[in-house]
Enzyme design. Sequence first.
Site, PDB file in Angstrom:
ATOM      1  N   ASP A   1     -12.298  12.969  15.326  1.00 39.49           N
ATOM      2  CA  ASP A   1     -12.911  11.963  14.318  1.00 39.49           C
ATOM      3  C   ASP A   1     -14.434  12.373  14.215  1.00 39.49           C
ATOM      4  O   ASP A   1     -14.954  12.988  14.755  1.00 39.49           O
ATOM      5  CB  ASP A   1     -12.801  10.472  14.749  1.00 39.49           C
TER       6      ASP A   1
ATOM      7  N   ASN B   1     -12.038  -2.500  21.934  1.00 34.63           N
ATOM      8  CA  ASN B   1     -10.784  -3.142  21.305  1.00 34.63           C
ATOM      9  C   ASN B   1      -9.534  -2.735  21.304  1.00 34.63           C
ATOM     10  O   ASN B   1      -8.671  -2.661  20.532  1.00 34.63           O
ATOM     11  CB  ASN B   1     -11.434  -3.472  20.069  1.00 34.63           C
TER      12      ASN B   1
ATOM     13  N   HIS C   1      -8.866   0.881  20.404  1.00 31.32           N
ATOM     14  CA  HIS C   1      -8.771   1.758  19.326  1.00 31.32           C
ATOM     15  C   HIS C   1      -8.781   3.241  20.048  1.00 31.32           C
ATOM     16  O   HIS C   1      -9.447   3.433  21.125  1.00 31.32           O
ATOM     17  CB  HIS C   1     -10.067   1.872  18.373  1.00 31.32           C
TER      18      HIS C   1
ATOM     19  N   GLU D   1      -8.729   1.646  14.336  1.00 27.47           N
ATOM     20  CA  GLU D   1      -9.041   0.264  14.693  1.00 27.47           C
ATOM     21  C   GLU D   1      -7.873  -0.492  14.757  1.00 27.47           C
ATOM     22  O   GLU D   1      -6.710  -0.201  14.100  1.00 27.47           O
ATOM     23  CB  GLU D   1      -9.947  -0.098  13.739  1.00 27.47           C
TER      24      GLU D   1
HETATM   25  C1  GLP Z   1     -15.880   6.290  20.043  1.00 31.08           C
HETATM   26  C2  GLP Z   1     -14.763   7.442  19.499  1.00 31.08           C
HETATM   27  C3  GLP Z   1     -13.449   6.886  20.412  1.00 31.08           C
HETATM   28  C4  GLP Z   1     -13.827   6.782  21.990  1.00 31.08           C
HETATM   29  C5  GLP Z   1     -14.551   5.530  21.668  1.00 31.08           C
HETATM   30  C6  GLP Z   1     -14.928   4.893  23.372  1.00 31.08           C
HETATM   31  O1  GLP Z   1     -15.590   5.113  19.164  1.00 31.08           O
HETATM   32  N1  GLP Z   1     -14.303   7.545  18.329  1.00 31.08           N
HETATM   33  O2  GLP Z   1     -12.867   8.399  20.439  1.00 31.08           O
HETATM   34  O3  GLP Z   1     -12.696   6.578  22.718  1.00 31.08           O
HETATM   35  O4  GLP Z   1     -15.918   5.732  21.162  1.00 31.08           O
HETATM   36  O5  GLP Z   1     -16.283   5.125  23.736  1.00 31.08           O
HETATM   37  P1  GLP Z   1     -16.765   5.065  25.154  1.00 31.08           P
HETATM   38  O6  GLP Z   1     -16.344   6.240  25.804  1.00 31.08           O
HETATM   39  O7  GLP Z   1     -18.323   5.279  24.989  1.00 31.08           O
HETATM   40  O8  GLP Z   1     -16.471   3.733  25.630  1.00 31.08           O
END
Ligand code: GLP
Length: 251
Positions: free
Chosen positions: A67, A136, A138, A143
Amino acid sequence: MEVILVENYSELSERAARIIEEQIYKSDRSILGLATGSTPLGLYEKLIEGYKRRGVSYKHIHSINLDEYLGLDKNHPGSFHTFMYENLFKDIDIPMEHIQIPDSLPSSVKEECKRYDQVIDSLGPIDLQILGIGSNGHIGFNEPGSDPNSTTHVVELAQSTRKDNAHFFGSLEEVPTHAVTMGIQSILKSRRILVLASGKRKAESVQRLLSENISENFPASHLWTHDDVTLIVDQDAYKLVSQKGSEEVAR
Ligand code: GLP
């Protein structure tokens, strides 16, 4: 879903790096699906170490990122282009033309989503997709409420996601409101999926994921429809699951 329970973040990063390197040893032309966020940072450090100390090469590897935010210049410090370059790509030998990340400033968002799906279809299937998990539930930027049949699309980010990612920006206001993400269907087309979850902040997501209850309100639950998913989880993130386990034993 195979669950690998490890002691801490360092062990999680090490185990994940071994799995990626095994994939590269199996085929040095593998297609890797890569993720951003704090979780894979330790993994990327281990991969860089593997390249520098053991000569694990990425010369023929292709990567496809999940993404990207919309509306940021790709050189913005908060963009996923910058994140990937700074935390991995600049320190390994992957050719820049082998790297795929959605365009953050496309002239047509619709065309960009179409183009990205074509990229995934022509290079793919992805051999190994790395995933973090949002607090959440995702995956990528899919989402809660996302269509399980979705391919690459635009999303409006949940406020909780913007808050979670605000530490990569100066303030919450600076976090973009929209992003382009591979869809749940695009993710599920990967041959193998490796999910990483670390820290107390992820304990609730891990508990929900391991409840095996498939629901659109919890996008990561769709991973149960795939037959080759490995979750690497550390003790802190597994806390609520192990507590429940010990309650059951006590009963
Ligand atoms: C972002 C990315 C996700 C990732 C998420 C979790 O939103 N788009 O792919 O899994 O962060 O982040 P973290 O690893 O900092 O908790």
